[in-house]
Design a protein around this motif. Structure first.
Motif, PDB file in Angstrom:
ATOM      1  N   SER A  66       0.837  -1.207   0.000  1.00 29.79           N
ATOM      2  CA  SER A  66       0.000   0.000   0.000  1.00 29.79           C
ATOM      3  C   SER A  66       0.868   1.251   0.000  1.00 29.79           C
ATOM      4  CB  SER A  66      -0.936   0.009   1.218  1.00 29.79           C
ATOM      5  OG  SER A  66      -1.804  -1.105   1.171  1.00 29.79           O
ATOM      6  N   ALA A  67       1.896   1.240   0.841  1.00 34.49           N
ATOM      7  CA  ALA A  67       2.793   2.388   0.908  1.00 34.49           C
ATOM      8  C   ALA A  67       3.552   2.563  -0.418  1.00 34.49           C
ATOM      9  CB  ALA A  67       3.778   2.213   2.065  1.00 34.49           C
ATOM     10  N   ALA A  68       3.902   1.452  -1.037  1.00 28.60           N
ATOM     11  CA  ALA A  68       4.625   1.507  -2.312  1.00 28.60           C
ATOM     12  C   ALA A  68       3.746   2.130  -3.397  1.00 28.60           C
ATOM     13  CB  ALA A  68       5.070   0.108  -2.717  1.00 28.60           C
ATOM     14  N   LYS A  69       2.485   1.712  -3.441  1.00 29.68           N
ATOM     15  CA  LYS A  69       1.566   2.277  -4.432  1.00 29.68           C
ATOM     16  C   LYS A  69       1.372   3.775  -4.210  1.00 29.68           C
ATOM     17  CE  LYS A  69      -1.266  -1.865  -5.293  1.00 29.68           C
ATOM     18  NZ  LYS A  69      -2.623  -2.443  -5.168  1.00 29.68           N
ATOM     19  N   THR A  70       1.178   4.147  -2.953  1.00 28.56           N
ATOM     20  CA  THR A  70       0.965   5.559  -2.617  1.00 28.56           C
ATOM     21  C   THR A  70       2.168   6.404  -3.012  1.00 28.56           C
ATOM     22  OG1 THR A  70      -0.440   4.930  -0.745  1.00 28.56           O
ATOM     23  CG2 THR A  70       0.463   7.167  -0.733  1.00 28.56           C
ATOM     24  N   LEU A  71       3.353   5.870  -2.747  1.00 28.49           N
ATOM     25  CA  LEU A  71       4.576   6.603  -3.062  1.00 28.49           C
ATOM     26  C   LEU A  71       4.728   6.807  -4.565  1.00 28.49           C
ATOM     27  CD1 LEU A  71       7.090   7.886  -1.842  1.00 28.49           C
ATOM     28  CD2 LEU A  71       8.246   5.680  -2.034  1.00 28.49           C
ATOM     29  N   PHE A  72       4.452   5.779  -5.353  1.00 26.06           N
ATOM     30  CA  PHE A  72       4.585   5.910  -6.802  1.00 26.06           C
ATOM     31  C   PHE A  72       3.531   6.869  -7.354  1.00 26.06           C
ATOM     32  CE2 PHE A  72       3.781   4.714 -11.219  1.00 26.06           C
ATOM     33  CZ  PHE A  72       5.072   4.788 -11.733  1.00 26.06           C
ATOM     34  N   THR A  73       2.309   6.804  -6.808  1.00 28.87           N
ATOM     35  CA  THR A  73       1.247   7.725  -7.249  1.00 28.87           C
ATOM     36  C   THR A  73       1.654   9.164  -6.980  1.00 28.87           C
ATOM     37  OG1 THR A  73      -0.445   6.056  -6.816  1.00 28.87           O
ATOM     38  CG2 THR A  73      -1.176   8.345  -6.970  1.00 28.87           C
ATOM     39  N   SER A  74       2.221   9.392  -5.775  1.00 24.60           N
ATOM     40  CA  SER A  74       2.664  10.734  -5.405  1.00 24.60           C
ATOM     41  C   SER A  74       3.769  11.217  -6.341  1.00 24.60           C
ATOM     42  CB  SER A  74       3.172  10.726  -3.958  1.00 24.60           C
ATOM     43  OG  SER A  74       3.727  11.968  -3.611  1.00 24.60           O
ATOM     44  N   LEU A  75       4.678  10.334  -6.692  1.00 21.85           N
ATOM     45  CA  LEU A  75       5.768  10.699  -7.588  1.00 21.85           C
ATOM     46  C   LEU A  75       5.232  11.091  -8.960  1.00 21.85           C
ATOM     47  CD1 LEU A  75       8.853  10.775  -8.210  1.00 21.85           C
ATOM     48  CD2 LEU A  75       8.650   8.384  -8.895  1.00 21.85           C
ATOM     49  N   THR A  76       4.248  10.332  -9.435  1.00 21.40           N
ATOM     50  CA  THR A  76       3.682  10.584 -10.762  1.00 21.40           C
ATOM     51  C   THR A  76       2.947  11.919 -10.817  1.00 21.40           C
ATOM     52  OG1 THR A  76       3.404   8.213 -11.081  1.00 21.40           O
ATOM     53  CG2 THR A  76       2.204   9.641 -12.569  1.00 21.40           C
ATOM     54  N   THR A  77       2.191  12.223  -9.772  1.00 21.50           N
ATOM     55  CA  THR A  77       1.381  13.455  -9.765  1.00 21.50           C
ATOM     56  C   THR A  77       2.210  14.702  -9.512  1.00 21.50           C
ATOM     57  OG1 THR A  77       0.900  13.061  -7.414  1.00 21.50           O
ATOM     58  CG2 THR A  77      -0.707  12.271  -9.030  1.00 21.50           C
ATOM     59  N   THR A  78       3.346  14.566  -8.839  1.00 20.84           N
ATOM     60  CA  THR A  78       4.171  15.738  -8.524  1.00 20.84           C
ATOM     61  C   THR A  78       5.240  16.017  -9.572  1.00 20.84           C
ATOM     62  OG1 THR A  78       5.631  14.357  -7.154  1.00 20.84           O
ATOM     63  CG2 THR A  78       3.819  15.520  -6.041  1.00 20.84           C
ATOM     64  N   THR A  79       5.458  15.062 -10.456  1.00 21.97           N
ATOM     65  CA  THR A  79       6.464  15.257 -11.500  1.00 21.97           C
ATOM     66  C   THR A  79       5.893  16.153 -12.600  1.00 21.97           C
ATOM     67  OG1 THR A  79       7.461  13.113 -11.066  1.00 21.97           O
ATOM     68  CG2 THR A  79       7.958  14.116 -13.176  1.00 21.97           C
ATOM     69  N   LYS A  80       6.570  17.275 -12.860  1.00 23.12           N
ATOM     70  CA  LYS A  80       6.065  18.223 -13.852  1.00 23.12           C
ATOM     71  C   LYS A  80       6.220  17.693 -15.272  1.00 23.12           C
ATOM     72  CE  LYS A  80       7.005  22.288 -10.982  1.00 23.12           C
ATOM     73  NZ  LYS A  80       7.724  23.591 -10.905  1.00 23.12           N
ATOM     74  N   HIS A  81       7.151  16.816 -15.475  1.00 18.26           N
ATOM     75  CA  HIS A  81       7.390  16.279 -16.815  1.00 18.26           C
ATOM     76  C   HIS A  81       7.301  14.743 -16.746  1.00 18.26           C
ATOM     77  CE1 HIS A  81       8.775  20.153 -18.462  1.00 18.26           C
ATOM     78  NE2 HIS A  81       9.266  20.341 -17.242  1.00 18.26           N
ATOM     79  N   PRO A  82       6.112  14.181 -16.909  1.00 18.54           N
ATOM     80  CA  PRO A  82       5.925  12.724 -16.829  1.00 18.54           C
ATOM     81  C   PRO A  82       6.815  11.949 -17.800  1.00 18.54           C
ATOM     82  CG  PRO A  82       3.817  13.871 -16.865  1.00 18.54           C
ATOM     83  CD  PRO A  82       4.868  14.894 -17.188  1.00 18.54           C
ATOM     84  N   SER A  83       7.282  12.616 -18.856  1.00 18.09           N
ATOM     85  CA  SER A  83       8.111  11.898 -19.817  1.00 18.09           C
ATOM     86  C   SER A  83       9.418  11.418 -19.204  1.00 18.09           C
ATOM     87  CB  SER A  83       8.407  12.807 -21.025  1.00 18.09           C
ATOM     88  OG  SER A  83       9.112  13.975 -20.617  1.00 18.09           O
ATOM     89  N   LEU A  84       9.778  12.015 -18.059  1.00 21.02           N
ATOM     90  CA  LEU A  84      11.007  11.596 -17.389  1.00 21.02           C
ATOM     91  C   LEU A  84      10.840  10.247 -16.694  1.00 21.02           C
ATOM     92  CD1 LEU A  84      12.141  15.001 -15.821  1.00 21.02           C
ATOM     93  CD2 LEU A  84      13.103  13.844 -17.821  1.00 21.02           C
ATOM     94  N   LEU A  85       9.598   9.841 -16.476  1.00 17.85           N
ATOM     95  CA  LEU A  85       9.346   8.538 -15.841  1.00 17.85           C
ATOM     96  C   LEU A  85       9.447   7.457 -16.916  1.00 17.85           C
ATOM     97  CD1 LEU A  85       6.332   9.482 -13.535  1.00 17.85           C
ATOM     98  CD2 LEU A  85       8.758   9.348 -12.946  1.00 17.85           C
ATOM     99  N   THR A  86      10.645   7.234 -17.382  1.00 17.07           N
ATOM    100  CA  THR A  86      10.896   6.286 -18.467  1.00 17.07           C
ATOM    101  C   THR A  86      10.762   4.842 -17.977  1.00 17.07           C
ATOM    102  OG1 THR A  86      13.254   6.243 -17.948  1.00 17.07           O
ATOM    103  CG2 THR A  86      12.502   7.903 -19.527  1.00 17.07           C
ATOM    104  N   ASN A  87      10.782   3.932 -18.917  1.00 14.96           N
ATOM    105  CA  ASN A  87      10.741   2.520 -18.566  1.00 14.96           C
ATOM    106  C   ASN A  87      11.916   2.145 -17.653  1.00 14.96           C
ATOM    107  OD1 ASN A  87       8.473   2.143 -20.171  1.00 14.96           O
ATOM    108  ND2 ASN A  87       9.226   0.201 -20.985  1.00 14.96           N
ATOM    109  N   ARG A  88      13.078   2.677 -17.976  1.00 14.86           N
ATOM    110  CA  ARG A  88      14.256   2.359 -17.170  1.00 14.86           C
ATOM    111  C   ARG A  88      14.079   2.839 -15.733  1.00 14.86           C
ATOM    112  NH1 ARG A  88      20.500   4.219 -18.557  1.00 14.86           N
ATOM    113  NH2 ARG A  88      21.485   3.083 -16.828  1.00 14.86           N
ATOM    114  N   PHE A  89      13.546   4.050 -15.562  1.00  9.50           N
ATOM    115  CA  PHE A  89      13.332   4.594 -14.231  1.00  9.50           C
ATOM    116  C   PHE A  89      12.291   3.765 -13.463  1.00  9.50           C
ATOM    117  CE2 PHE A  89      11.289   7.454 -11.207  1.00  9.50           C
ATOM    118  CZ  PHE A  89      12.387   7.998 -10.549  1.00  9.50           C
ATOM    119  N   CYS A  90      11.202   3.423 -14.141  1.00  2.95           N
ATOM    120  CA  CYS A  90      10.140   2.652 -13.495  1.00  2.95           C
ATOM    121  C   CYS A  90      10.606   1.235 -13.141  1.00  2.95           C
ATOM    122  CB  CYS A  90       8.904   2.589 -14.390  1.00  2.95           C
ATOM    123  SG  CYS A  90       8.070   4.195 -14.594  1.00  2.95           S
ATOM    124  N   ASN A  91      11.437   0.660 -13.996  1.00  4.63           N
ATOM    125  CA  ASN A  91      11.964  -0.673 -13.690  1.00  4.63           C
ATOM    126  C   ASN A  91      12.868  -0.654 -12.464  1.00  4.63           C
ATOM    127  OD1 ASN A  91      10.672  -2.176 -15.677  1.00  4.63           O
ATOM    128  ND2 ASN A  91      12.273  -1.817 -17.206  1.00  4.63           N
TER     129      ASN A  91
END
Length: 467
Positions: A66-91
């Protein structure tokens, strides 16, 4: 190395064993810098002033999904440029979570959540290999969690392949689940595109030979060969031969050598060197020579290791004269004796009681530009003490001490006993102190040897064998 005292020199041509360590005085800052050519159309670096900074890396310390999901959601919503969340970063995020979680289902849930929250993230084969690694780190007894990941990969359009097999087998072996690795490799060998390649197969054989009996490993090899058409190659047999030689089972090594040939493989220099080394461990110089001759008959060219092994085996067996003949043969082959060659010959001479002959050989070695090492000096010190040449042994020890060479346990014990036998107990204590100071031996080992030597001295005095 330091200069030998005059009394240790056995010929006028003896070159002192000096190993000079020249400091690197030339700093890179003093080197002339190359000038750039006057190009008129140089590329100017792109400005990074407006490039957004990458999101901070995530390192999980808890397997809380649950904490892991919340943390990733927070990262996604606060990142001004979602394109930086590449496959490599997410992996990397997924890999971080799998490193602290033992529940493969939670990792799958996190992967699914990541794709929903960040539509730009499309799991690739690397994503599922991360899950595969996790499942193999702590596999279920029936490998159901591993099967689950492999099935999931296929359902997502990423068919498991030989790389997947390699990752799974390496992880299982690295985690100590060799039996699970055997079962999995049998399953994967039933399908051509997941059948292990020779690298993966030999990796497993090399691991099994360390933890299982030779008969069990041979049974596995035969089952893979007959049941799944996964055949051993030259590397496989080399692994087996190396293992039985280390276990001093040279009869089995020679049998495997015959099997190797029957299977259509030609043994290489390394295989023969390994078998020769095994016979050296048993002090069977005659067998070492026999294997060498067999190698030459099969037109396999010996290398420096071959000759050094042969010379060591013959010298250890008391056949120094014969060993010296092969030193000349080496030169004809364009292979020149090194410190291993000379130290082996010295060891043989000392074993025959000819320590002074070993000193003469040291002179020859130095004159040919070959520097002795600590092993050479320890061999000579041990031999001189055994031959009752204590004065020369003391002078050699002083050279070693001057240049901070370490004493080996064998030469240390022999030197102590020779000193005590001659009534030089104070000098023996000084050698003990140096052994500790130079960290040649542990305190316990050095003291135990000194104590046993002093006990021996007491009995020797009572029997009139020592001063």
């Amino acid at each position: 190395m330091g200069k030998l005292p005059p009394s240790l020199r056995t010929s006028k041509n003896l070159v002192p064993p000096v190993r000079s360590l020249l400091p690197n005085l030339q700093s890179s800052s003093h080197e002339p810098q190359s000038q750039q050519p006057p190009y008129h159309h140089q590329k100017t670096p792109k400005s990074t002033a407006h490039r957004p900074p990458p999101p901070p890396p995530i390192t999980f310390t808890s397997p809380d999904i649950s904490a892991a999901k919340t943390l990733f959601t927070s990262l996604t919503t606060t990142t001004k440029h979602p394109s930086l969340l590449t496959n490599r970063f997410c992996n990397k995020i997924l890999e971080s979570f799998t490193s602290v979680s033992s529940n493969i289902q939670d990792s799958i849930f996190l992967l699914t959540h990541m794709t929903k929250v960040n539509p730009l993230f499309t799991p690739d084969k690397s994503s599922y290999h991360i899950l595969l690694t996790q499942s193999c780190t702590k596999p279920n007894s029936d490998l159901s969690n591993v099967d689950q990941v492999l099935t999931l990969m296929g359902s997502k359009g990423f068919q498991p392949d030989k790389v997947s097999t390699d990752i799974a087998i390496r992880t299982l072996c690295g985690s100590g689940y060799e039996d699970h690795a055997i079962e999995l490799i049998k399953k994967l060998s039933q399908v051509e595109f997941t059948k292990p390649d020779t690298y993966t197969y030999n990796l497993l054989v090399k691991r099994l030979i360390k933890v299982q009996s030779l008969s069990s490993v041979n049974a596995f090899i035969n089952e893979m060969k007959i049941g799944f058409d996964v055949k051993p190659d030259l590397v496989t047999y080399t692994i087996l031969i190396d293992n039985v030689c280390n276990g001093k089972n040279l009869r089995e090594a020679m049998r495997l050598l015959d099997v190797l040939k029957e299977e259509g493989f030609k043994p290489d220099c390394y295989v023969y060197n390994t078998i020769m080394k095994g016979y050296c461990m048993l002090s069977h110089g005659g067998e070492v020579l026999r294997v060498f001759k067999k190698m030459v008959e099969e037109e396999i060219e010996p290398d420096l290791v071959t000759y050094n092994t042969l010379i060591y085996g013959l010298s250890k067996s008391g056949k120094v004269k014969e060993a010296k003949k092969f030193v000349k043969e080496m030169a004809k082959m364009g292979l020149f004796p090194d410190v291993v060659t000379y130290t082996s010959l010295m060891n043989g001479l000392c074993r025959d009681g000819n320590a002074l002959g070993a000193l003469e050989l040291l002179g020859e070695m130095e004159s040919k530009g070959c520097s002795p090492n600590e092993c050479t000096y320890n061999t000579l010190l041990h031999g001189l003490c055994k031959a009752r040449q204590l004065d020369k042994g003391v002078e050699l020890y002083n050279v070693m001490k001057e240049h901070e060479m370490k004493l080996e346990s064998g030469s240390y014990g022999t030197f102590l006993r020779a000193l005590c036998r001659s009534g030089k107990v104070a000098e023996a204590y000084e050698v003990f102190d140096y052994a500790l100071e130079s960290k040649s031996l542990t305190e316990v080992a050095a003291y135990t040897t000194l104590e046993s030597t002093l006990k021996w001295l007491k009995k020797a005095k009572e029997q009139g064998l020592a001063v």
